[in-house]
Design an enzyme around this catalytic site. Sequence first.
Site, PDB file in Angstrom:
ATOM      1  N   LYS A  76       0.851  -1.186   0.000  1.00  0.00           N
ATOM      2  CA  LYS A  76       0.000   0.000   0.000  1.00  0.00           C
ATOM      3  C   LYS A  76       0.889   1.238   0.000  1.00  0.00           C
ATOM      4  O   LYS A  76       1.965   1.249   0.605  1.00  0.00           O
ATOM      5  CB  LYS A  76      -0.904  -0.039   1.244  1.00  0.00           C
ATOM      6  CG  LYS A  76      -1.935   1.079   1.340  1.00  0.00           C
ATOM      7  CD  LYS A  76      -2.820   0.878   2.574  1.00  0.00           C
ATOM      8  CE  LYS A  76      -3.874   1.964   2.717  1.00  0.00           C
ATOM      9  NZ  LYS A  76      -4.765   1.727   3.876  1.00  0.00           N
ATOM     10  N   SER A 151      -9.644   1.782   2.966  1.00  0.00           N
ATOM     11  CA  SER A 151      -8.763   2.572   2.126  1.00  0.00           C
ATOM     12  C   SER A 151      -7.724   1.746   1.373  1.00  0.00           C
ATOM     13  O   SER A 151      -7.085   2.253   0.449  1.00  0.00           O
ATOM     14  CB  SER A 151      -8.038   3.614   2.995  1.00  0.00           C
ATOM     15  OG  SER A 151      -7.214   2.984   3.970  1.00  0.00           O
ATOM     16  N   SER A 175      -9.925  -0.825   7.088  1.00  0.00           N
ATOM     17  CA  SER A 175      -9.347  -0.585   5.765  1.00  0.00           C
ATOM     18  C   SER A 175      -8.633  -1.776   5.140  1.00  0.00           C
ATOM     19  O   SER A 175      -8.257  -1.723   3.976  1.00  0.00           O
ATOM     20  CB  SER A 175      -8.385   0.607   5.821  1.00  0.00           C
ATOM     21  OG  SER A 175      -9.102   1.808   5.980  1.00  0.00           O
TER      22      SER A 175
END
EC number: 6.3.5.7
Length: 481
Positions: A76, A151, A175
């Site tokens: 990420k 996210s 997330s």
Amino acid sequence: MTQYTLKQASVLLQSKQISAVELASAYLAAIAEKNPALNGYITIDQDKTLAEARAADERIAQGNASALTGVPVAYKDIFCQTGWRSACASKMLDNFISPYTATVVQNLLDEGMVTLGRTNMDEFAMGSTNENSFYGAAKNPWNLEHVPGGSSGGSAAVVAARLAPAALGSDTGGSIRQPASHCGITGIKPTYGTVSRFGMVAYASSFDQTGPMAQTAEDCAILLNAMAGFDPKDSTSLEREKEDYTRDLNQPLKGLKIGLPKEYFGEGNSADVLTALQNTIDLLKAQGAELIEVSLPQTKLSIPAYYVLASAEASTNLSRYDGVRYGHRAAQFADLEEMYGKTRAEGFGSEVKRRIMIGTYVLSHGYYDAYYLKAQKLRRLVADDFQTAFARCDLILAPTAPTAAPKIGADASPVETYLSDIYTIAVNLAGLPALTLPAGFSGGGLPVGVQLVGNYFAEAKILGAAHQIQLNSDWHGKRPE
């Protein structure tokens, strides 16, 4: 070659049936073909990836490889790594090349894992759809008109699309788990403090936790073994003996007590989510697990408590982005104050600004007791609910999200979007471990996941139960066309 699970890839690499360079090259070719439509990756560096792969092959040839040597992984965009852009999907950090490496990334590099790239995300991890990215929304590989969740939406999307065998995500209010549910993969948020936060860009420091995302619970357990551990660079890191998170993978479900929170199975859930839960309940019953009704009455308070506390922490953490030392700086300004204002106005997106303003307000003089202090008390009540439930059960089965993935651009207000995290946020307030695994599909063909929540440090038990569910089902083996 890109269809392998992490475990399968590991076996093939160690037996020298494939090389790390061959495997990395196959993923890079698939990324070049599919990522323009998916937008799951926002940074790729083929030269760096292939250099790491060549080093992995040398290590395997010399006989000093680990089980993860040569296995590719995606990160990420919230994790720092020397020489890579770490933008947190924000204009504010669009040109930030990290001078250091996050501890969790270094742990995987030490194992010999190969970096594939940086995945898309909601800006500064604030969002549930991945639409809040400066680089445009990532898409759901099952249907490109739908969101992958957020996210960590890019990480979920690339694993589901078989553009990485595994990825790292961060989980502040769901997330990792929510996008894992929306994309039909497995993802676990460990107990707060289990994995180092050093080098992970901070959003809400008392909530943020790193975790693995992969096709199977077994893959997540293998990755977590390499990721977890005490880090003196992180003041919230827990000093505990090293655990083997694969130790319970072969434990049968028979006799396991599974709590079903009565507040989680009522109105607000789509028929698809209720069907996925029933699929899992039926499987658990068939394998001899004991199902017990429990109550988590304060769950309804978790949304307001979370958005007060997380926004307050965000307003503090993001005050460091002022255009002075690094990141975006406004081109024209008359004085220092105007530079600060213009820099932050230009560098942050609308959702980040919204949360900074909320956080600044609830911390301001005269409102601290009314909002922040009260939210901290609610946090304690939510955590107490879980302890009452775990006195009667080993694990809790719950929905991950009330619906399957919505369409990109769906006309939802910020509050409606916040409410979609109702089942994940309570876990973060309490700091507990929880895993999402695939459990069915919506009528529209989108994946639906369910959540297993455990008490503190019950990761091995959660992963073991999830693995047994996956041995007796095939939802996790499905992949998008």
